[in-house]
Write an enzyme that holds these catalytic residues in place. Structure first.
Site, PDB file in Angstrom:
ATOM      1  CG  HIS A  27     -14.272 -16.691 -12.663  1.00 11.67           C
ATOM      2  ND1 HIS A  27     -14.617 -16.734 -13.991  1.00 11.67           N
ATOM      3  CD2 HIS A  27     -13.351 -17.666 -12.487  1.00 11.67           C
ATOM      4  CE1 HIS A  27     -13.928 -17.691 -14.593  1.00 11.67           C
ATOM      5  NE2 HIS A  27     -13.149 -18.273 -13.696  1.00 11.67           N
ATOM      6  CB  CYS A  74      -7.434  -7.342   1.202  1.00  3.57           C
ATOM      7  SG  CYS A  74      -6.220  -6.081   0.793  1.00  3.57           S
ATOM      8  CB  VAL A 123      -0.957  -0.004   1.206  1.00  4.19           C
ATOM      9  CG1 VAL A 123      -1.695   1.337   1.318  1.00  4.19           C
ATOM     10  CG2 VAL A 123      -1.955  -1.141   1.078  1.00  4.19           C
ATOM     11  CE  LYS A 168      -9.271  -2.066   2.582  1.00  2.00           C
ATOM     12  NZ  LYS A 168      -8.869  -2.236   1.187  1.00  2.00           N
ATOM     13  CE  LYS A 205      -4.732  -7.275   6.401  1.00  3.01           C
ATOM     14  NZ  LYS A 205      -5.516  -6.029   6.587  1.00  3.01           N
TER      15      LYS A 205
END
Length: 438
Positions: free
Chosen positions: A254, A263, A11, A207, A266
């Site tokens: 998919h 991401c 990041v 987020k 966690k």
């Protein structure tokens, strides 16, 4: 404006390089001196398409630099971004915020004049308030605001995601901090990117809500794929049929071996823990976490069944090890469950991944790592396609057929057509699709 970016992980490095591309002066800070030395040599510690050129261009232009000296970087900065790791804490699903708070204390000691301190790391609700408390406690005289600005970067397309995002979410609660963030994102304002200003808590929760919703979509279509196999339906047609509904959308529908990466695993666990801690449990996300963990293990069972039910003494060629293509990230990759299970069942695993083998060698001992997909399949009893790298999408099937002991390929990403594979003489299995169309 001048930015100090604390942390040169995925990041921090991508965000810092992209901000410098906008014309902002950025100093990226990291305690790992070897990483900073590598960056000074233009050696990028992560694989992200286009990042090496972006970094080199902005270093040469004098807009991007790297240092281990946090104090020097922070004292001249108008905004300081905290982009350190927030891994899952051992013994539970809570996010480990020790790096965030340690960075906040160091920042507090270094800031001079009004400074906007931005949490870019993915952090649980309430972290911004705690960062503010830590800084106030460390420097009662400091002039600052804390802002939440979560990242929404997809590994493999992170630069495009930063430069042309769907939206930018900013938790800022003073006029000064909102104006500072407007200046930092001026380039995106000019192309009319939706930029949402809200509270710290709302920004932090947005987020987590976004990532857990996407993880839920992946898990949903994986379960639908299992149902399709039982009733003879085609999961791709089902996904298209529901994805054309604008309320649902076609992305993240998919089927495959389960989500992984830095991401989703966690963040789903962290949100579950947060919700339980405040007495508002998210049962649907708890189920998603459980199903996804089981699915990765089930994929090894499918490969073993495809190989005849017993892989003792057999060789399995594994194509792809990273959790997705266009990254070298092995974190929570399905291969970390699949490969050890195959080895425990007595199989020899020969594997190839275009970018992930260096990290995989540390995490998956006993694997024979090969120079390409064809070497991995040479003499193998079965091939298993685990990660859908582009170079696996157009394999020379005649060559594959000659290399394998028998033409048998199990495709956990549905890269190939069952009809084409049957016509090429392969025994082929995919996820949620009938061998013969109805």
């Amino acid at each position: 404006m001048r930015i100090a970016m604390i942390g040169t992980g995925y990041v921090g490095l991508v965000s810092g390089a992209c901000f410098s591309e906008f014309g902002t002066e950025v100093v990226c800070v990291d305690k790992d001196s070897s990483k900073i030395e590598r960056l000074h040599r233009n050696e990028i510690p992560i694989y992200e398409p286009g990042l090496d050129d972006l970094v080199a261009r902005n270093v040469e232009a004098g807009r991007l630099s790297f240092t281990t000296d946090l104090k020097a970087a922070v004292k001249d900065a108008d905004a300081v971004f905290i982009a350190v790791g927030t891994p899952t804490r051992r013994g539970g699903g809570h996010a480990d915020l020790s790096y965030v708070y340690a960075a906040a204390r160091e920042i507090a000691e270094a800031i001079e004049g009004y400074t906007v301190i931005v949490t870019k790391s993915t952090v649980p609700v309430g972290t911004g308030r705690e960062v503010e408390r830590v800084i106030r406690e460390t420097r009662p005289d400091a002039d600052f605001d804390v802002v939440s600005n979560p990242e929404f970067l997809r590994e493999g397309s992170a630069i495009e995601d930063f430069m042309r995002p769907d939206r930018v979410v900013i938790g800022a609660e003073t006029d000064r901090s909102r104006e500072a963030m407007r200046q930092l994102y001026r380039a995106l304002f000019l192309i009319e990117t939706p930029i949402m200003f809200t509270s710290l808590e709302t920004s932090e929760l947005t987020k987590y809500a976004a990532n857990t919703f996407l993880a839920m979509k992946i898990t949903f279509i994986n379960e639908i794929a299992d149902l399709c196999e039982k009733v003879g339906a085609n999961v791709h047609d089902v996904a298209k049929g529901i994805g054309l509904d604008g309320r649902i959308g076609k992305k993240f529908l998919h089927p495959g071996p389960g989500y992984g990466g830095s991401c989703f695993p966690k963040d789903t666990m962290a949100l579950v823990q947060t919700a339980q801690d405040v007495g508002a449990p998210l049962r649907i996300i708890e189920t998603v976490v459980d199903i996804n963990a089981k699915r990765k293990r089930q994929m090894a069972d499918r490969i073993i069944a495809f190989a005849g039910g017993d892989v003792a003494g057999k060789t399995i060629a594994v194509l792809g090890l990273t959790f997705k293509p266009n990254t070298d990230d092995m974190r929570d990759s399905p291969s970390l469950d699949i490969v050890p299970a195959l080895q425990a069942a007595g199989a020899t695993v020969r594997a190839f991944d275009p970018e992930g083998m260096h990290e995989a060698a540390r995490l998956l001992p006993g694997v024979v790592y090969c120079k390409d997909a064809y070497e991995a399949m040479d003499g193998a009893d079965v091939a298993a396609l685990v990660t859908e790298w582009n170079q696996f999408r157009n394999l020379n099937l005649a060559k594959v057929k000659a290399l394998l002991k028998e033409p048998a390929l199990i495709d956990l990403r549905n890269v190939y057509s069952p009809q084409d594979m049957a016509a090429a003489g392969f025994r082929y299995e995919s996820i949620g699709r009938p061998v013969k169309p109805r």
